[in-house]
Design a protein around this motif. Structure first.
Motif, PDB file in Angstrom:
ATOM      1  N   GLY A  33     -77.970   4.204  40.770  1.00  0.00           N
ATOM      2  CA  GLY A  33     -77.238   5.423  41.120  1.00  0.00           C
ATOM      3  C   GLY A  33     -75.773   5.196  41.445  1.00  0.00           C
ATOM      4  O   GLY A  33     -75.113   6.075  41.975  1.00  0.00           O
ATOM      5  N   ILE A  34     -75.273   3.996  41.152  1.00  0.00           N
ATOM      6  CA  ILE A  34     -73.847   3.767  41.349  1.00  0.00           C
ATOM      7  C   ILE A  34     -73.186   3.490  40.002  1.00  0.00           C
ATOM      8  O   ILE A  34     -73.845   3.076  39.058  1.00  0.00           O
ATOM      9  CB  ILE A  34     -73.571   2.586  42.321  1.00  0.00           C
ATOM     10  N   ALA A  35     -71.890   3.730  39.951  1.00  0.00           N
ATOM     11  CA  ALA A  35     -71.179   3.607  38.681  1.00  0.00           C
ATOM     12  C   ALA A  35     -71.250   2.182  38.146  1.00  0.00           C
ATOM     13  O   ALA A  35     -71.311   1.216  38.911  1.00  0.00           O
ATOM     14  CB  ALA A  35     -69.721   4.016  38.872  1.00  0.00           C
ATOM     15  N   GLY A  36     -71.226   2.039  36.839  1.00  0.00           N
ATOM     16  CA  GLY A  36     -71.299   0.725  36.197  1.00  0.00           C
ATOM     17  C   GLY A  36     -71.498   0.925  34.716  1.00  0.00           C
ATOM     18  O   GLY A  36     -71.364   2.031  34.220  1.00  0.00           O
ATOM     19  N   PRO A  37     -71.822  -0.167  34.016  1.00  0.00           N
ATOM     20  CA  PRO A  37     -71.991  -0.038  32.568  1.00  0.00           C
ATOM     21  C   PRO A  37     -73.183   0.846  32.192  1.00  0.00           C
ATOM     22  O   PRO A  37     -74.107   1.015  32.997  1.00  0.00           O
ATOM     23  CB  PRO A  37     -72.232  -1.485  32.109  1.00  0.00           C
ATOM     24  N   LEU A  38     -73.137   1.396  30.995  1.00  0.00           N
ATOM     25  CA  LEU A  38     -74.271   2.148  30.452  1.00  0.00           C
ATOM     26  C   LEU A  38     -74.767   1.409  29.213  1.00  0.00           C
ATOM     27  O   LEU A  38     -74.006   1.214  28.257  1.00  0.00           O
ATOM     28  CB  LEU A  38     -73.841   3.570  30.069  1.00  0.00           C
ATOM     29  N   THR A  39     -76.007   0.967  29.252  1.00  0.00           N
ATOM     30  CA  THR A  39     -76.593   0.278  28.104  1.00  0.00           C
ATOM     31  C   THR A  39     -77.864   1.002  27.691  1.00  0.00           C
ATOM     32  O   THR A  39     -78.782   1.188  28.490  1.00  0.00           O
ATOM     33  CB  THR A  39     -76.892  -1.199  28.443  1.00  0.00           C
ATOM     34  N   ILE A  40     -77.868   1.427  26.434  1.00  0.00           N
ATOM     35  CA  ILE A  40     -79.020   2.129  25.873  1.00  0.00           C
ATOM     36  C   ILE A  40     -79.670   1.198  24.857  1.00  0.00           C
ATOM     37  O   ILE A  40     -78.980   0.613  24.018  1.00  0.00           O
ATOM     38  CB  ILE A  40     -78.573   3.434  25.173  1.00  0.00           C
TER      39      ILE A  40
END
Ligand SMILES: [Zn+2]
Length: 319
Positions: A33-40
């Motif tokens: 729930g904190i900002a950071g990278p997004l990996t799908i």
């Protein structure tokens, strides 16, 4: 939320047991729930490739069971839900061949044409849009696949420094140029969207080792994109070795130079025994169709020889 039409058993009699992935393309996600990278990480764009879905389920279970404090957000997705459910590559159209710009724009403008895969793609586009809408930084994507042939697994990458560096961190040989030789793959679309995107061909469709390979590769992706640290990965050394063992003594970078396209009416059949990334000689007979022998046009490595009924890429030659 899903509008999949019921499967008609007459569509294809080559079905294998499928995997039930439920009605949502989002298999699961994990985020503190904190900002950071997004990996799908996506799997099952082809419904006869369940290994990626099984690999992603393992990772999600591990993260949840151990309450791993990752950075940013990891989302696991499934592609062709209906085809996965019945174990077919696709029902009406190959979902991994309709992501070129013209097809995506037409789908947005005119909606689905009554093909099962149009509905799948529309749902995926909406899901990706929602997932990335409020994300400010780079979006990372790994698309998991398996092959009909035996042979060396590899990363499908494009010839940019960013993509190459990502591919190197996934510890498998990188093949450049497939994304151009095969129009309409997810890579074409998501690279154009500005994602850092690669795909992996992680072994043969029904080989249980393909699940281990894809799981190992997906963990490397989570490390490479800063979602997890090395010490958060279970049995990291064993996973690295799983990948390195596969590509031992193999070319690490191959560029695709030739594609042999096929149509159903060609009667195309590979000669038995070819493996992915096996060396071939110019003039060597690789396959036959109604017109006779099909020979290698040059020396090189054979890539993705076709040993399944569905598909319109007979083989590729890389150097
Ligand atoms: Zn595939």
């Amino acid at each position: 939320m899903s509008a999949h039409r019921p499967f008609s058993p007459q569509t294809n009699t080559m079905a294998r047991p499928g995997v039930d992935v439920g009605p949502s393309h989002i298999l699961g996600e994990w985020s503190p729930g904190i900002a950071g990278p997004l990996t799908i990480i996506s799997a099952g764009m082809h419904g006869n490739e369940p290994a990626g879905v099984l690999a992603l389920r393992r990772i999600l279970s591990y993260l949840q069971d151990n309450q791993v404090q990752i950075a940013g957000r990891f989302v696991a997705m499934a592609g062709n839900l209906t085809a996965l459910g019945v174990g077919l590559r696709y029902l009406d159209r190959d979902l991994n061949r309709q992501w070129d710009r013209a097809s995506v724009e037409r789908l947005g403008r005119e909606g689905p044409r009554g093909y099962a895969e149009d509905i799948e793609q529309l749902e995926l586009l909406q899901d990706f849009e929602q997932l990335t809408r409020h994300h400010l930084g780079m979006v990372n994507l790994l698309d998991l696949h398996t092959m009909s042939a035996k042979g060396v697994p590899f990363i499908v990458t494009c010839d940019t420094p960013d993509s190459t560096s990502l591919a190197n961190q996934l510890l498998l040989p990188g093949i450049v140029g497939l994304e151009k030789a095969i129009p309409g793959t997810t890579l074409e679309h998501f690279l154009a969207q500005g994602y850092r995107a690669v795909a992996v061909e992680g072994g043969q469709h029904q080989d249980p080792r393909a699940v281990d390979l894809l799981e190992a590769c997906a963990w490397m992706m989570l490390i490479a994109t800063g979602i997890v640290t090395e010490d958060q990965v279970p049995d990291l050394q064993a996973k690295r070795q799983t990948l390195l063992d596969e590509s031992h003594d193999q070319p690490q970078h191959v560029t695709v130079r030739y594609r042999h396209g096929v149509h159903p009416e060609d009667g195309f059949a590979m000669l038995p025994g070819y493996k992915n990334l096996q060396p071939v000689r110019r003039g060597e007979v690789l396959a036959r169709d109604r017109s006779g022998d099909i020979v290698a046009p040059q020396d090189g490595w054979i890539v993705l020889p076709l040993y399944q009924k569905a598909g319109n890429d007979g083989f590729f030659i890389g150097v």
